[in-house]
Design a protein around this motif. Structure first.
Motif, PDB file in Angstrom:
ATOM      1  N   SER A 110      90.179  22.718  68.669  1.00 28.32           N
ATOM      2  CA  SER A 110      90.984  21.653  69.262  1.00 28.32           C
ATOM      3  C   SER A 110      92.401  22.146  69.486  1.00 28.32           C
ATOM      4  O   SER A 110      92.891  23.011  68.771  1.00 28.32           O
ATOM      5  CB  SER A 110      91.038  20.444  68.319  1.00 28.32           C
ATOM      6  N   ARG A 111      93.062  21.575  70.481  1.00 29.52           N
ATOM      7  CA  ARG A 111      94.493  21.769  70.674  1.00 29.52           C
ATOM      8  C   ARG A 111      95.145  20.413  70.422  1.00 29.52           C
ATOM      9  O   ARG A 111      94.686  19.397  70.948  1.00 29.52           O
ATOM     10  CB  ARG A 111      94.793  22.253  72.088  1.00 29.52           C
ATOM     11  N   VAL A 112      96.205  20.402  69.618  1.00 32.66           N
ATOM     12  CA  VAL A 112      96.792  19.139  69.185  1.00 32.66           C
ATOM     13  C   VAL A 112      98.310  19.192  69.288  1.00 32.66           C
ATOM     14  O   VAL A 112      98.923  20.202  68.942  1.00 32.66           O
ATOM     15  CB  VAL A 112      96.400  18.822  67.718  1.00 32.66           C
ATOM     16  N   VAL A 151      95.045  15.006  71.400  1.00 34.93           N
ATOM     17  CA  VAL A 151      94.014  15.979  71.019  1.00 34.93           C
ATOM     18  C   VAL A 151      93.237  16.376  72.267  1.00 34.93           C
ATOM     19  O   VAL A 151      92.762  15.512  73.017  1.00 34.93           O
ATOM     20  CB  VAL A 151      93.045  15.376  69.972  1.00 34.93           C
ATOM     21  N   TRP A 152      93.108  17.675  72.493  1.00 36.42           N
ATOM     22  CA  TRP A 152      92.306  18.201  73.602  1.00 36.42           C
ATOM     23  C   TRP A 152      91.155  18.990  72.995  1.00 36.42           C
ATOM     24  O   TRP A 152      91.369  19.965  72.269  1.00 36.42           O
ATOM     25  CB  TRP A 152      93.165  19.104  74.487  1.00 36.42           C
ATOM     26  N   ARG A 153      89.916  18.539  73.275  1.00 35.19           N
ATOM     27  CA  ARG A 153      88.748  19.214  72.716  1.00 35.19           C
ATOM     28  C   ARG A 153      87.555  18.963  73.633  1.00 35.19           C
ATOM     29  O   ARG A 153      87.335  17.830  74.069  1.00 35.19           O
ATOM     30  CB  ARG A 153      88.447  18.682  71.318  1.00 35.19           C
ATOM     31  N   ASP A 154      86.786  19.974  73.906  1.00 36.69           N
ATOM     32  CA  ASP A 154      85.606  19.845  74.777  1.00 36.69           C
ATOM     33  C   ASP A 154      85.961  19.240  76.133  1.00 36.69           C
ATOM     34  O   ASP A 154      85.251  18.378  76.655  1.00 36.69           O
ATOM     35  CB  ASP A 154      84.535  18.973  74.115  1.00 36.69           C
ATOM     36  N   GLN A 159      90.620  14.687  76.592  1.00 35.65           N
ATOM     37  CA  GLN A 159      91.892  14.402  75.927  1.00 35.65           C
ATOM     38  C   GLN A 159      91.815  13.026  75.285  1.00 35.65           C
ATOM     39  O   GLN A 159      91.411  12.062  75.917  1.00 35.65           O
ATOM     40  CB  GLN A 159      93.036  14.438  76.937  1.00 35.65           C
ATOM     41  N   ALA A 174      88.292  15.551  64.641  1.00 34.52           N
ATOM     42  CA  ALA A 174      88.190  16.961  64.253  1.00 34.52           C
ATOM     43  C   ALA A 174      89.487  17.467  63.646  1.00 34.52           C
ATOM     44  O   ALA A 174      89.500  18.485  62.987  1.00 34.52           O
ATOM     45  CB  ALA A 174      87.829  17.805  65.473  1.00 34.52           C
ATOM     46  N   VAL A 175      90.581  16.734  63.872  1.00 35.64           N
ATOM     47  CA  VAL A 175      91.892  17.174  63.401  1.00 35.64           C
ATOM     48  C   VAL A 175      92.478  16.061  62.530  1.00 35.64           C
ATOM     49  O   VAL A 175      92.537  14.912  62.961  1.00 35.64           O
ATOM     50  CB  VAL A 175      92.842  17.453  64.581  1.00 35.64           C
TER      51      VAL A 175
END
Length: 79
Positions: free
Chosen positions: A3-5, A32-35, A38, A76-77
């Protein structure tokens, strides 16, 4: 996938409680950016800190999501 957070903090205020703890309140906007999706979270946070040799430690942390009464997929975060 990883993830990017981003955590955006604002309205940070602190005070000392009667029992000597440091309370820090803040507003957070968490992105949160994941898969390729956003997700946005807005929260009011309260950290209660204690003084230890060499600095501070978190005694407790409370996160109140703005949309706490809605269903959410797993996070996830940590907030």
């Amino acid at each position: 996938p990883p993830s990017r957070v981003h955590h955006h903090l604002s309205a940070v205020r602190s005070s000392i409680t009667d029992d000597g703890l440091i309370e820090v309140r803040s507003l957070q906007w968490i992105v949160v950016w994941r898969d390729s999706v956003q997700r946005l979270f807005s929260a009011e946070c309260l950290h209660r800190l204690i003084s230890i040799p060499g600095g501070l430690a978190i005694r407790s942390k409370t996160v109140r999501l703005l949309d706490c009464d809605s269903a959410h997929r797993g996070l996830a975060v940590p907030l």
